[in-house]
Motif scaffolding. Structure first.
Motif, PDB file in Angstrom:
ATOM      1  N   GLU A  99       0.833  -1.196   0.000  1.00  0.00           N
ATOM      2  CA  GLU A  99       0.000   0.000   0.000  1.00  0.00           C
ATOM      3  C   GLU A  99       0.874   1.253   0.000  1.00  0.00           C
ATOM      4  O   GLU A  99       2.046   1.206   0.379  1.00  0.00           O
ATOM      5  N   ASN A 100       0.287   2.361  -0.460  1.00  0.00           N
ATOM      6  CA  ASN A 100       0.949   3.678  -0.438  1.00  0.00           C
ATOM      7  C   ASN A 100       2.270   3.700  -1.212  1.00  0.00           C
ATOM      8  O   ASN A 100       3.255   4.297  -0.765  1.00  0.00           O
ATOM      9  N   VAL A 101       2.287   3.041  -2.357  1.00  0.00           N
ATOM     10  CA  VAL A 101       3.484   3.090  -3.220  1.00  0.00           C
ATOM     11  C   VAL A 101       3.511   4.467  -3.871  1.00  0.00           C
ATOM     12  O   VAL A 101       2.609   4.819  -4.638  1.00  0.00           O
ATOM     13  N   ASP A 102       4.531   5.266  -3.535  1.00  0.00           N
ATOM     14  CA  ASP A 102       4.544   6.631  -4.066  1.00  0.00           C
ATOM     15  C   ASP A 102       5.415   6.744  -5.314  1.00  0.00           C
ATOM     16  O   ASP A 102       6.119   5.809  -5.699  1.00  0.00           O
ATOM     17  N   THR A 103       5.324   7.918  -5.947  1.00  0.00           N
ATOM     18  CA  THR A 103       5.998   8.098  -7.234  1.00  0.00           C
ATOM     19  C   THR A 103       7.520   8.058  -7.105  1.00  0.00           C
ATOM     20  O   THR A 103       8.210   7.736  -8.067  1.00  0.00           O
ATOM     21  N   PHE A 126      -7.333   2.013  -5.060  1.00  0.00           N
ATOM     22  CA  PHE A 126      -7.336   3.478  -5.010  1.00  0.00           C
ATOM     23  C   PHE A 126      -6.052   4.008  -5.643  1.00  0.00           C
ATOM     24  O   PHE A 126      -4.970   3.498  -5.381  1.00  0.00           O
ATOM     25  N   PHE A 127      -6.200   5.038  -6.494  1.00  0.00           N
ATOM     26  CA  PHE A 127      -5.063   5.720  -7.120  1.00  0.00           C
ATOM     27  C   PHE A 127      -5.040   7.180  -6.685  1.00  0.00           C
ATOM     28  O   PHE A 127      -6.096   7.798  -6.532  1.00  0.00           O
ATOM     29  N   ALA A 128      -3.843   7.735  -6.559  1.00  0.00           N
ATOM     30  CA  ALA A 128      -3.732   9.183  -6.411  1.00  0.00           C
ATOM     31  C   ALA A 128      -4.198   9.808  -7.734  1.00  0.00           C
ATOM     32  O   ALA A 128      -3.817   9.336  -8.812  1.00  0.00           O
ATOM     33  N   ASP A 129      -5.032  10.841  -7.651  1.00  0.00           N
ATOM     34  CA  ASP A 129      -5.683  11.402  -8.846  1.00  0.00           C
ATOM     35  C   ASP A 129      -4.708  11.832  -9.938  1.00  0.00           C
ATOM     36  O   ASP A 129      -4.905  11.523 -11.112  1.00  0.00           O
ATOM     37  N   GLY A 178      -1.268  -2.570  -4.417  1.00  0.00           N
ATOM     38  CA  GLY A 178      -2.059  -2.298  -3.229  1.00  0.00           C
ATOM     39  C   GLY A 178      -2.713  -0.923  -3.266  1.00  0.00           C
ATOM     40  O   GLY A 178      -2.516  -0.128  -4.196  1.00  0.00           O
ATOM     41  N   LYS A 179      -3.480  -0.631  -2.244  1.00  0.00           N
ATOM     42  CA  LYS A 179      -4.254   0.610  -2.144  1.00  0.00           C
ATOM     43  C   LYS A 179      -3.363   1.854  -2.140  1.00  0.00           C
ATOM     44  O   LYS A 179      -2.263   1.831  -1.612  1.00  0.00           O
ATOM     45  N   ASN A 180      -3.885   2.933  -2.720  1.00  0.00           N
ATOM     46  CA  ASN A 180      -3.226   4.250  -2.764  1.00  0.00           C
ATOM     47  C   ASN A 180      -1.937   4.203  -3.590  1.00  0.00           C
ATOM     48  O   ASN A 180      -0.856   4.563  -3.129  1.00  0.00           O
ATOM     49  N   PHE A 181      -2.075   3.781  -4.831  1.00  0.00           N
ATOM     50  CA  PHE A 181      -0.925   3.675  -5.734  1.00  0.00           C
ATOM     51  C   PHE A 181      -0.661   5.028  -6.403  1.00  0.00           C
ATOM     52  O   PHE A 181      -1.579   5.694  -6.869  1.00  0.00           O
ATOM     53  N   GLY A 182       0.610   5.418  -6.445  1.00  0.00           N
ATOM     54  CA  GLY A 182       0.996   6.648  -7.139  1.00  0.00           C
ATOM     55  C   GLY A 182       0.845   7.905  -6.321  1.00  0.00           C
ATOM     56  O   GLY A 182       0.711   9.004  -6.868  1.00  0.00           O
ATOM     57  N   SER A 183       0.892   7.766  -4.993  1.00  0.00           N
ATOM     58  CA  SER A 183       0.799   8.948  -4.128  1.00  0.00           C
ATOM     59  C   SER A 183       2.125   9.710  -4.168  1.00  0.00           C
ATOM     60  O   SER A 183       3.072   9.298  -4.829  1.00  0.00           O
ATOM     61  N   GLY A 184       2.179  10.825  -3.454  1.00  0.00           N
ATOM     62  CA  GLY A 184       3.415  11.603  -3.432  1.00  0.00           C
ATOM     63  C   GLY A 184       3.437  12.664  -4.514  1.00  0.00           C
ATOM     64  O   GLY A 184       2.394  13.183  -4.905  1.00  0.00           O
TER      65      GLY A 184
END
Length: 201
Positions: A18-22, A104-107, A76-82
């Protein structure tokens, strides 16, 4: 890579984090690159997870595991945050992924993927868990993504879900058009609209 997207059936690469950021997708040091070559960014996708600090291959990371492969990344959830760096989408496309599945994806990242001909598919957390379970049980299992119908099917269980996509982005993906291509394709309609507007003044 500009390529029309209609239906895709493929094996998957699981990334159950989860929360894999850019910055994890493409580390900041690669943003200074003077190339937009897809291969360059694809080669450095998840760079700090794929390689140890000494440059040797991390055999424990999923992209280095020959058990898994395919054109679908299941994350996982919240992919592409940051940060909003488009380079992250370039790296995903450059590696060869056509679809990323998450709950869930970061917009901003989601839009960057669409702009780079990668389809982000949002599924329920239950469907995502079942996908991970199916891939774990059989890495050769396939997932079918049907863009015209906006459905994703876990072929191991036969279960499907409907996913949402902006109608304009869907049109562009299905026709292999970026924003500029779309404007060029619409040139006659724009000129006609402007001509009619002038005529009514």
């Amino acid at each position: 890579m500009k390529a029309k997207f209609d239906r895709l059936t493929s094996t998957c690469v699981p990334l159950p984090l989860e929360n894999v950021d850019t910055d994890q997708i493409i580390p900041a040091r690669f943003l200074k690159a003077t190339t937009r070559e897809e291969r360059f960014f694809g080669d450095n996708l998840f760079r700090d997870w794929r390689y140890h600090p000494d440059g040797s291959l991390n055999k424990d990371f999923v992209l280095n595991d020959p058990t898994y492969g395919g054109q679908i990344l299941v994350a996982g959830k919240n992919f592409g945050s940051g940060s909003s760096r488009e380079h992250a989408a370039w790296a995903i496309a450059g590696y060869g992924f056509r679809v990323v599945v998450s709950s869930f994806f970061a917009d901003i990242h989601k839009n960057n993927e669409l702009n780079n001909f990668v389809l982000p598919v949002v599924v329920s957390e239950l469907f995502l868990k079942e996908l991970f379970d199916s891939i774990s049980a059989n890495p050769k299992m396939e997932v079918e993504v049907n863009l015209p119908e906006q459905t994703i099917t876990n072929k191991a269980t036969g279960k499907s879900e409907h996913f949402e996509i902006n109608a304009y982005k869907k049109h562009c993906l299905m026709n292999g058009l970026d924003d500029i291509d779309f404007l060029v394709q619409s040139k006659e309609k724009i000129e006609e609209y402007e001509a009619n507007g002038m005529a009514h003044r």
